[in-house]
Design an enzyme around this catalytic site. Structure first.
Site, PDB file in Angstrom:
ATOM      1  N   GLY A 156       1.472   5.429  -4.101  1.00 27.19           N
ATOM      2  CA  GLY A 156       1.177   6.514  -4.837  1.00 27.19           C
ATOM      3  C   GLY A 156       0.024   6.290  -5.878  1.00 27.19           C
ATOM      4  CE  LYS A 157      -3.382   1.778  -3.562  1.00 23.96           C
ATOM      5  NZ  LYS A 157      -2.201   2.022  -2.452  1.00 23.96           N
ATOM      6  N   GLY A 158      -2.987   7.295  -5.501  1.00 25.43           N
ATOM      7  CA  GLY A 158      -3.976   8.297  -5.667  1.00 25.43           C
ATOM      8  C   GLY A 158      -3.282   9.420  -6.736  1.00 25.43           C
TER       9      GLY A 158
ATOM     10  CB  THR B  60      -6.549  -5.409   3.677  1.00 23.08           C
ATOM     11  OG1 THR B  60      -7.802  -4.536   4.207  1.00 23.08           O
ATOM     12  CG2 THR B  60      -6.272  -5.601   2.279  1.00 23.08           C
TER      13      THR B  60
ATOM     14  N   GLY C  72       0.827  -1.242  -0.026  1.00 21.18           N
ATOM     15  CA  GLY C  72       0.076  -0.109  -0.164  1.00 21.18           C
ATOM     16  C   GLY C  72       0.806   1.364   0.039  1.00 21.18           C
ATOM     17  CG  ASP C  73       0.336   3.898   2.185  1.00 17.33           C
ATOM     18  OD1 ASP C  73      -0.563   4.308   2.244  1.00 17.33           O
ATOM     19  OD2 ASP C  73       0.613   3.097   3.567  1.00 17.33           O
TER      20      ASP C  73
ATOM     21  CB  ALA D 213      -7.912   3.399   0.998  1.00 19.00           C
ATOM     22  N   GLY D 214      -5.887   5.477   2.239  1.00 17.83           N
ATOM     23  CA  GLY D 214      -5.497   6.994   2.150  1.00 17.83           C
ATOM     24  C   GLY D 214      -4.793   7.383   1.108  1.00 17.83           C
ATOM     25  CG  HIS D 215      -5.895   6.501  -2.346  1.00 13.08           C
ATOM     26  ND1 HIS D 215      -6.557   5.477  -3.358  1.00 13.08           N
ATOM     27  CD2 HIS D 215      -5.353   5.125  -1.283  1.00 13.08           C
ATOM     28  CE1 HIS D 215      -6.659   4.251  -3.290  1.00 13.08           C
ATOM     29  NE2 HIS D 215      -5.649   4.049  -2.075  1.00 13.08           N
TER      30      HIS D 215
ATOM     31  CB  THR E 106      -2.827   8.812   4.051  1.00 14.18           C
ATOM     32  OG1 THR E 106      -1.478   8.546   3.282  1.00 14.18           O
ATOM     33  CG2 THR E 106      -3.746   9.982   3.715  1.00 14.18           C
TER      34      THR E 106
ATOM     35  CD  GLN F 194      -6.724  -1.529   1.362  1.00 13.30           C
ATOM     36  OE1 GLN F 194      -7.693  -2.203   0.750  1.00 13.30           O
ATOM     37  NE2 GLN F 194      -7.109  -0.443   1.801  1.00 13.30           N
TER      38      GLN F 194
ATOM     39  CB  SER G 187       6.216   9.494  -9.701  1.00 13.93           C
ATOM     40  OG  SER G 187       5.992  10.495  -8.854  1.00 13.93           O
TER      41      SER G 187
ATOM     42  NE  ARG H 117     -23.380 -17.049   2.996  1.00 16.77           N
ATOM     43  CZ  ARG H 117     -23.977 -18.262   3.650  1.00 16.77           C
ATOM     44  NH1 ARG H 117     -25.099 -18.482   3.471  1.00 16.77           N
ATOM     45  NH2 ARG H 117     -23.141 -18.698   4.357  1.00 16.77           N
TER      46      ARG H 117
HETATM   47  P1  GDP Z   1      -1.512   5.702  -1.997  1.00 13.89           P
HETATM   48  O1  GDP Z   1      -2.099   5.080  -0.884  1.00 13.89           O
HETATM   49  O2  GDP Z   1      -1.043   4.425  -2.957  1.00 13.89           O
HETATM   50  O3  GDP Z   1      -2.474   6.559  -3.024  1.00 13.89           O
HETATM   51  O4  GDP Z   1      -0.368   6.543  -1.391  1.00 13.89           O
HETATM   52  P2  GDP Z   1      -0.435   7.573  -0.037  1.00 13.89           P
HETATM   53  O5  GDP Z   1      -0.953   8.942  -0.723  1.00 13.89           O
HETATM   54  O6  GDP Z   1      -0.888   7.099   0.967  1.00 13.89           O
HETATM   55  O7  GDP Z   1       1.199   7.798  -0.016  1.00 13.89           O
HETATM   56  C1  GDP Z   1       1.885   8.115  -1.029  1.00 13.89           C
HETATM   57  C2  GDP Z   1       2.481   9.534  -0.577  1.00 13.89           C
HETATM   58  O8  GDP Z   1       3.735   9.804  -1.323  1.00 13.89           O
HETATM   59  C3  GDP Z   1       1.700  10.786  -0.578  1.00 13.89           C
HETATM   60  O9  GDP Z   1       2.009  11.653   0.341  1.00 13.89           O
HETATM   61  C4  GDP Z   1       1.944  11.175  -2.030  1.00 13.89           C
HETATM   62  O10 GDP Z   1       1.861  12.511  -1.995  1.00 13.89           O
HETATM   63  C5  GDP Z   1       3.724  10.863  -1.993  1.00 13.89           C
HETATM   64  N1  GDP Z   1       4.127  10.852  -3.280  1.00 13.89           N
HETATM   65  C6  GDP Z   1       3.715  10.183  -4.314  1.00 13.89           C
HETATM   66  N2  GDP Z   1       4.407  10.098  -5.557  1.00 13.89           N
HETATM   67  C7  GDP Z   1       5.491  10.610  -4.916  1.00 13.89           C
HETATM   68  C8  GDP Z   1       6.883  10.999  -5.577  1.00 13.89           C
HETATM   69  O11 GDP Z   1       7.226  10.442  -6.670  1.00 13.89           O
HETATM   70  N3  GDP Z   1       7.823  11.634  -4.695  1.00 13.89           N
HETATM   71  C9  GDP Z   1       7.380  12.367  -3.440  1.00 13.89           C
HETATM   72  N4  GDP Z   1       8.460  12.709  -3.055  1.00 13.89           N
HETATM   73  N5  GDP Z   1       6.115  11.925  -2.794  1.00 13.89           N
HETATM   74  C10 GDP Z   1       5.342  11.229  -3.835  1.00 13.89           C
HETATM   75  P1  IMO Z   2      -3.523   2.397   0.663  1.00 12.80           P
HETATM   76  O1  IMO Z   2      -5.032   2.364  -0.203  1.00 12.80           O
HETATM   77  C1  IMO Z   2      -1.151   1.000   3.814  1.00 12.80           C
HETATM   78  C2  IMO Z   2      -2.843  -2.381   6.372  1.00 12.80           C
HETATM   79  C3  IMO Z   2      -3.049  -1.987   7.888  1.00 12.80           C
HETATM   80  C4  IMO Z   2      -2.672  -3.288   8.636  1.00 12.80           C
HETATM   81  C5  IMO Z   2      -3.518  -4.364   7.362  1.00 12.80           C
HETATM   82  C6  IMO Z   2      -4.824  -4.601   7.932  1.00 12.80           C
HETATM   83  O2  IMO Z   2      -3.775   3.936   1.236  1.00 12.80           O
HETATM   84  O3  IMO Z   2      -2.380   2.008   0.226  1.00 12.80           O
HETATM   85  P2  IMO Z   2      -7.221  -2.945   7.684  1.00 12.80           P
HETATM   86  O4  IMO Z   2      -7.523  -1.964   8.375  1.00 12.80           O
HETATM   87  O5  IMO Z   2      -7.151  -3.047   6.333  1.00 12.80           O
HETATM   88  O6  IMO Z   2      -7.780  -4.347   8.137  1.00 12.80           O
HETATM   89  O7  IMO Z   2      -5.744  -3.491   8.160  1.00 12.80           O
HETATM   90  O8  IMO Z   2      -3.407  -3.515   6.313  1.00 12.80           O
HETATM   91  N1  IMO Z   2      -3.435  -1.248   5.376  1.00 12.80           N
HETATM   92  C7  IMO Z   2      -2.910  -0.391   4.582  1.00 12.80           C
HETATM   93  N2  IMO Z   2      -1.543  -0.015   4.566  1.00 12.80           N
HETATM   94  N3  IMO Z   2      -1.945   1.401   2.918  1.00 12.80           N
HETATM   95  C8  IMO Z   2      -3.336   1.205   2.882  1.00 12.80           C
HETATM   96  O9  IMO Z   2      -4.104   1.705   2.041  1.00 12.80           O
HETATM   97  C9  IMO Z   2      -3.745   0.272   3.851  1.00 12.80           C
HETATM   98  N4  IMO Z   2      -5.058  -0.256   4.224  1.00 12.80           N
HETATM   99  C10 IMO Z   2      -4.863  -1.236   5.197  1.00 12.80           C
HETATM  100  O10 IMO Z   2      -2.119  -0.967   8.270  1.00 12.80           O
HETATM  101  O11 IMO Z   2      -1.614  -3.652   8.414  1.00 12.80           O
HETATM  102 MG    MG Z   3      -2.441   5.299   1.148  1.00  9.00          MG
END
Ligand code: GDP
Ligand code: IMO
Ligand code: MG
Length: 436
Positions: free
Chosen positions: A19-21, A240, A16-17, A43-45, A300, A225, A420, A144
């Site tokens: 940079g999907k957002g 998850t 996860g995290d 999720a936090g995008h 996030t 994720q 990126s 269910r």
């Molecule tokens: P997601 O859950 O996959 O959408 O990712 P998150 O938003 O949780 O975490 C990615 C973080 O990296 C965010 O704070 C983005 O703004 C940041 N980000 C994404 N791409 C880049 C990059 O190429 N460089 C930097 N410095 N930050 C980035």
């Molecule tokens: P995005 O979409 C990173 C992790 C939690 C935990 C496990 C299970 O922003 O990438 P849950 O609440 O889903 O039952 O937690 O998964 N987790 C994530 N880690 N990014 C996420 O979403 C996540 N969503 C859940 O930290 O280990």
């Molecule tokens: Mg995230």
């Protein structure tokens, strides 16, 4: 039927995290519809564009560009969180073109309570969840007796189902906390109200999406994720509760596999993880601190500091296989600035023997050691300098970064579509303009 070329999936190849957002928003520029199909407000995008930082938990990232956005049936919805996000967008004067599946499941306060309590009983097998009720809501879906958006907008059905579910959950929660209770009639009233506000957005999204795709509309499927958190193919039980990769699209939307075009897997230039479970390449020293600060690696959703480590091409390769990844996107390359050397995990050993494939089970992964190759790093730059490099393009990247990218491409046997080098929409270099 030919593979559709007007649809693309964006998902994370790690924990996860990735940079999907950011990447979804980037691709949304050339799309009509953006769809979330799994997960919930765990999720936090993040999207940085036009000087604003948006953080979405449920809203598909296409909302920034006022695209049509769909929350499909595979998502679990906390209505209050969704309404808050809609409010935030309204304040920013954004037009919201949202459609919500009538068959998506709904999160209630007792799911959140159970999420907390169940974790306490899991010992070393706890996932370190986001405590948003995700697991218990998906459990109810599978059992269910879950409550769906359709029920939410039909108060008479909601009343019966909610009372039934509450009586079951109450007994269960009281095993852990004998005095626990909530005002269920208040919850009912709150949720009826949420249902009233959301009702105009509720449709059969499977029917709508299939028609849209067939008529040539361009659609981005935005996973939540990452592949290694997938309930079936990731770290179990430290992941998850949904298929948090391209495999979740068909079940989570009603769009058949044949209509899913390009599959794009995102990786970071290093690895990050929040929550529990082994991170084979984890760093604990000052390099970890440097990467965490440079990459702003704080959750996030929960604000937890993310664990960080070197890139792990061994588990990424497994994800490429499972998902049939066409191309990869690499993010956060700028965040490795000033680190020298940079290590890259290219395989695992166990009991001194090299493994053929990522070993799936946490108990085995615990016993594995990473095999590293080393690469020369690149110097630090200001965000403005990175932005300038992005505006020039690939040729302006540091030579050592190009060597690192070539190695990733070669070891994964997969082409890179996008690079990126900063959080902003404009800090992006497209290597394959035909990507979408
Ligand atoms: P997601 O859950 O996959 O959408 O990712 P998150 O938003 O949780 O975490 C990615 C973080 O990296 C965010 O704070 C983005 O703004 C940041 N980000 C994404 N791409 C880049 C990059 O190429 N460089 C930097 N410095 N930050 C980035
Ligand atoms: P995005 O979409 C990173 C992790 C939690 C935990 C496990 C299970 O922003 O990438 P849950 O609440 O889903 O039952 O937690 O998964 N987790 C994530 N880690 N990014 C996420 O979403 C996540 N969503 C859940 O930290 O280990
Ligand atoms: Mg995230």
């Amino acid at each position: 039927m030919e593979k559709m070329q007007n649809t693309i999936c964006v998902f994370g190849l790690s924990y996860g995290d990735e940079g999907k957002g950011k990447i979804t928003d980037y691709l949304a520029q050339k799309s009509d519809i953006v769809v979330r199909f799994n997960g919930g407000n765990n999720a936090g995008h993040t999207i940085n564009a036009d000087g604003i930082k948006y953080k979405f938990k449920l809203m598909p990232s296409g909302a920034v560009l006022e695209k049509e956005v769909i929350i499909a049936n595979g998502v679990v919805i906390d209505p209050k969180v969704l309404l808050d996000e809609m409010e935030t967008l309204k304040k920013l004067k954004k037009k919201i073109k949202l459609k919500i599946s009538s068959t998506a499941h709904v999160i209630f306060p007792f799911h959140i309570k159970l999420d907390e309590l169940e974790e306490l009983k899991k010992g070393k097998y706890k996932a370190g969840t986001t405590k948003r009720g995700i697991g218990p809501t998906y459990s109810d879906k599978a059992a269910r007796w879950g409550i769906r958006v359709f029920d939410l907008i039909h108060p008479e059905i909601l009343k019966i189902k909610l009372n039934n579910l509450y009586s079951i959950k109450k007994d269960l929660i009281r095993v852990y906390e004998p005095d626990w209770d909530v005002d269920i009639s208040q919850i009912y009233e709150d949720y009826v109200e949420y249902g009233k506000i959301l009702k105009p957005h509720v449709i059969d999204t499977a029917f709508y999406l299939n028609k849209a795709i067939d008529s040539g509309k361009k659609v981005v499927f935005e996973a939540a994720q990452g592949n290694l958190l997938c309930i079936d193919h990731g770290f179990y039980p430290h992941g998850t509760s949904s298929n948090s990769n391209s495999l979740g699209i068909s079940a989570g939307t009603g769009v058949p596999p044949k209509k899913i075009g390009k599959i794009i897997g995102i990786i970071k230039a290093y690895t990050s993880r929040v929550g529990e479970g082994k991170l084979t390449t984890e760093l604990f020293d000052e390099i970890a601190t440097q990467i965490r600060e440079q990459g702003h690696e704080y959750g996030t959703v929960t604000g937890r500091p993310r664990r960080v480590g070197w890139i792990d091409l061994f588990n990424i390769k497994y994800g490429i296989m499972i998902n049939g990844v066409d191309k990869i996107v690499i993010t956060l390359l700028d965040a490795l600035e000033g680190i020298n050397p940079i290590k890259m995990c290219v395989g695992y050993t166990r009991n001194g023997k090299k493994l053929d494939s990522w070993p799936i089970h946490p108990e085995i992964i615990e016993e594995c050691n990473p095999i590293y190759e080393e690469f020369e790093g690149w110097e630090s730059r200001t965000p403005e300098e990175w932005a300038r490099i992005a505006s020039v393009g690939y040729e302006a990247l540091p030579k050592t970064m190009k060597t690192y990218l070539d190695a990733i491409k070669e070891k994964l046997q997969t082409e890179i579509a996008i690079i990126s080098i900063g959080p902003d929409r404009t800090d992006t270099i497209v290597l394959d303009p035909s990507i979408f």
